[in-house]
Scaffold this active site. Structure first.
Site, PDB file in Angstrom:
ATOM      1  N   ASP A   1       0.981 -10.385   2.914  1.00 56.00           N
ATOM      2  CA  ASP A   1      -0.357 -10.012   2.450  1.00 56.00           C
ATOM      3  C   ASP A   1      -0.194  -9.062   1.261  1.00 56.00           C
ATOM      4  OD1 ASP A   1      -3.254  -9.507   2.418  1.00 56.00           O
ATOM      5  OD2 ASP A   1      -3.203 -10.355   4.432  1.00 56.00           O
TER       6      ASP A   1
ATOM      7  N   HIS B   1      -4.459 -12.808  -1.329  1.00 58.44           N
ATOM      8  CA  HIS B   1      -3.661 -11.923  -0.469  1.00 58.44           C
ATOM      9  C   HIS B   1      -2.180 -11.975  -0.862  1.00 58.44           C
ATOM     10  CE1 HIS B   1      -6.809 -10.622   2.305  1.00 58.44           C
ATOM     11  NE2 HIS B   1      -7.296 -11.852   2.248  1.00 58.44           N
TER      12      HIS B   1
ATOM     13  N   GLU C   1     -10.364 -15.554   1.605  1.00 62.26           N
ATOM     14  CA  GLU C   1     -10.681 -14.413   0.749  1.00 62.26           C
ATOM     15  C   GLU C   1      -9.894 -14.426  -0.563  1.00 62.26           C
ATOM     16  OE1 GLU C   1     -11.844 -11.205   4.219  1.00 62.26           O
ATOM     17  OE2 GLU C   1      -9.735 -11.346   3.660  1.00 62.26           O
TER      18      GLU C   1
HETATM   19  C1  ACM Z   1      -9.563 -13.195   7.754  1.00 61.57           C
HETATM   20  O1  ACM Z   1      -9.994 -12.427   8.652  1.00 61.57           O
HETATM   21  N1  ACM Z   1      -9.529 -12.807   6.499  1.00 61.57           N
HETATM   22  C2  ACM Z   1      -9.099 -14.517   8.073  1.00 61.57           C
END
Ligand code: ACM
Ligand code: ZN
Length: 603
Positions: free
Chosen positions: A200, A273, A337
């Site tokens: 991440d 990420h 995201e």
């Molecule tokens: C997530 O909670 N961003 C998958």
């Protein structure tokens, strides 16, 4: 009557743990609730120093099962059965395979005075039978000389084939030693998938030989934000933070999990990420950097450049090493995201959109379609290696890659949409199964958490089969998972506190048929399971033992009626003068009617 005073007193109430009698007789009041438990009044089986474990299937898996059973029995009772042949005068626990059991993870457990017979459809089924026996044993402080096991017939099998728990090791690193403990904790709850969120913005945690800087640079952040990112002024701790798993450590962990019938589903979260990877290889980003491993929580705008062929090669090379380490059919490629701000400005990304005619269409923006292009690329590559892609529900945006499985996290809508498109789905909605949310509304007395409110009962109440689906579509709901994001969980003990006992509620959602679920009964059984947590040294939340009080006012009789509930059928003792209740205080047996002011305390 001063209702305000009464309410205030309740808020300040103390609670005590009930002391549970530790008998020497097993029961089958376990979690998750088996599908069928039929007790029999005939004489029990007696487990003692003469009990042997016998195998009627001589594979490595079954030998390992037998050894684990011996260790579990020793852990609970102090008696360690030998593994050997059935001889005259010995009682035996017999482990076997029965191909007639239709569910691949199903088992039966039958006892009589001479034998406990556990038969599984597979070695995994036998393992779940072993877990059932283990959880049924009384905890005798390791000092029992014999334990009585009542006559019973159990026939059991899981409701869902995919029973997962996720753990984020990027925001806070979890050492390899603690990962072993985490796997043991999953096995105790009949969970068979560990979704390992390895990368991440805040740290890259898996060694990749072809890109050594991913861990040399990407595993280290200079410092970490303190306090709550949304509410507190931005401050940093000034302490370097570091950690990753070598490929050898990962191989060992994968084997340890497989020995407990747990498949590890690794996640490389892309194309967003990715800031830790960009810090290591800035040429993979749209602007070229420089980038830092991120020091705060949130969603970074800096993502992989989708217009750069080097990025596609990077994805392939990383996934290739990941598949060499993890035998899982599913490889998770994230997809959640991913902000599109850099792509909108990036000449390479815009050139890719033009070249592939990815202009806005069917309600999807050009950049969403570009994201779909990246995920489809990864998915095709995985397919060429014989693997399946799984991703967060954002992979629906811009069009689902062929054959991809969707993890529905933003509620259930993504899962419903995917099932209607004939894609498989794992339900993991944040509205029920995000274990980084608070467990109590009393936030002042809770460790800082990301937000939300998911008490045990709400987790337990989750029904994963959406009513919107036809029977055909519902077949695509292959399972259920809870997610543990660790921004606000700096230590393993803290993570355990957030996970337990909500994982117990999760396990019943995953395993038990809905008509057999009953929250009150579950909390009775949970008291036994938490005794085992204590024995195993697990840290867990104890809100279960709080006394919940509700109040009605009766205007006709001019009185206040006080109702109290707590875990299962545990006793409640209370006082009305504000003093600390003890074991000899008044026993709560039903609603209390008050005609004058009182200060209630209950345990
Ligand atoms: C997530 O909670 N961003 C998958
Ligand atoms: Zn770009």
């Amino acid at each position: 009557m001063n209702q305000k005073l009464l309410t205030g007193a309740i808020a300040a109430m103390a609670f005590l743990l009930p002391s549970t009698a530790m008998g020497q007789t097993a029961d089958f009041n376990i979690i998750p609730q088996p599908q069928q438990v039929v007790a029999d009044a005939s004489a029990p089986f007696v487990l003692n120093a003469n009990t042997v474990i016998c195998l009627q299937a001589n594979s490595q898996d079954m030998k390992r099962n037998a050894n684990m059973l011996a260790s579990y029995i020793q852990q609970a009772t102090g008696i360690r059965p030998t593994i050997g042949k059935l001889t005259k005068g010995c009682t035996a626990i017999v482990l076997s395979i029965n191909k007639n059991i239709s569910n691949a993870e199903g088992y039966t457990l039958d006892t009589n005075t001479k034998q406990i017979r556990i038969a599984g459809a597979s070695a995994a089924g036998v393992f779940y039978g072993i877990q059932t026996l283990r959880k049924s044993l009384p905890l005798c402080n390791g000092k029992a000389t014999q334990v009585s096991i009542p006559a019973v017939h159990i026939a059991d099998a899981p409701r869902f084939a995919y029973r997962g728990t996720h753990l984020d090791v990027s925001r806070h690193f979890v050492t390899a030693d603690s990962i072993y403990q985490f796997i043991d904790m999953l096995a105790l709850h009949n969970i068979n998938r560990f979704h390992w969120h390895l990368t991440d913005d805040q740290g890259w945690r898996i060694e990749i030989k072809k890109y050594p800087l991913l861990t040399k640079i990407g595993a280290k952040r200079a410092q970490t934000v303190v306090g709550h990112i949304g509410y507190d002024a931005e401050k940093y701790d000034g302490k370097p933070y570091d950690g990753f798993y070598t490929q050898q450590q990962i191989r060992d962990i994968v084997k340890y999990a497989a020995d407990r019938y747990i498949t590890i589903v690794p996640e490389i979260d892309l194309p967003g990420h990715m800031q830790a990877a960009l810090a290591a290889y800035p040429e993979l980003g749209c602007t070229g950097g420089p980038y830092k491993v991120w020091q705060k929580w949130g969603i970074s705008d800096d993502v992989l450049c989708a217009g750069n062929d080097k990025v596609m090669t990077f994805i392939d090379n990383v996934l290739k090493e990941v598949t060499q380490l993890f035998p899982s059919k599913y490889i998770h490629v994230g997809g959640d995201e991913c902000p599109k701000v850099r792509w909108k400005e990036c000449p390479k990304c815009q050139a890719r959109i033009k070249a592939l005619h990815l202009e806005a269409k069917d309600g999807h923006s050009a950049e969403e379609r570009l994201q779909s292009y990246v995920i489809t690329h990864a998915s095709n590559y995985l397919k060429s290696l014989g693997r399946n892609t799984i991703g967060w529900d954002e992979i629906l945006e811009g069009g689902l890659a062929e054959g991809a499985t969707v993890m529905s996290w933003r509620g259930e809508a993504g899962g419903i949409a995917a099932a209607k498109q004939n894609h498989d789905v794992v339900m993991t909605p944040n509205s029920y199964l995000y274990f980084d949310y608070y467990q109590s509304l009393d936030k002042a007395n809770e460790p800082l958490a990301i937000g939300g409110y998911l008490p045990l009962q709400r987790v337990y109440s989750y029904e994963p089969m959406p009513k919107e689906l036809t029977a055909d579509e519902a077949r695509h709901i292959i399972g259920v998972q809870a997610n543990i994001w660790t921004e606000y969980m700096p230590t393993f003990k803290h993570m355990q506190y957030m996970a337990l006992p909500r994982v117990a509620a999760l396990s019943e959602v995953q395993w038990t048929q809905p008509q057999l679920k009953d929250y009150n009964d579950f909390t009775n059984r949970l008291i036994s399971l938490t005794n085992l947590y204590d024995r195993l040294g697990y840290n867990y939340a104890k809100h279960l033992y709080n006394v919940n009080i509700s109040i009605d006012s009766d205007t006709k009789w001019r009185e206040i009626v006080v109702h109290m509930t707590t875990a299962g059928d545990a006793e409640i003792r209370y006082t009305l003068d504000g003093s600390q209740p003890t074991a000899s205080s008044t026993l709560y047996t039903g609603a209390i009617h008050l005609q004058k002011s009182a200060k209630i305390r209950a345990t």
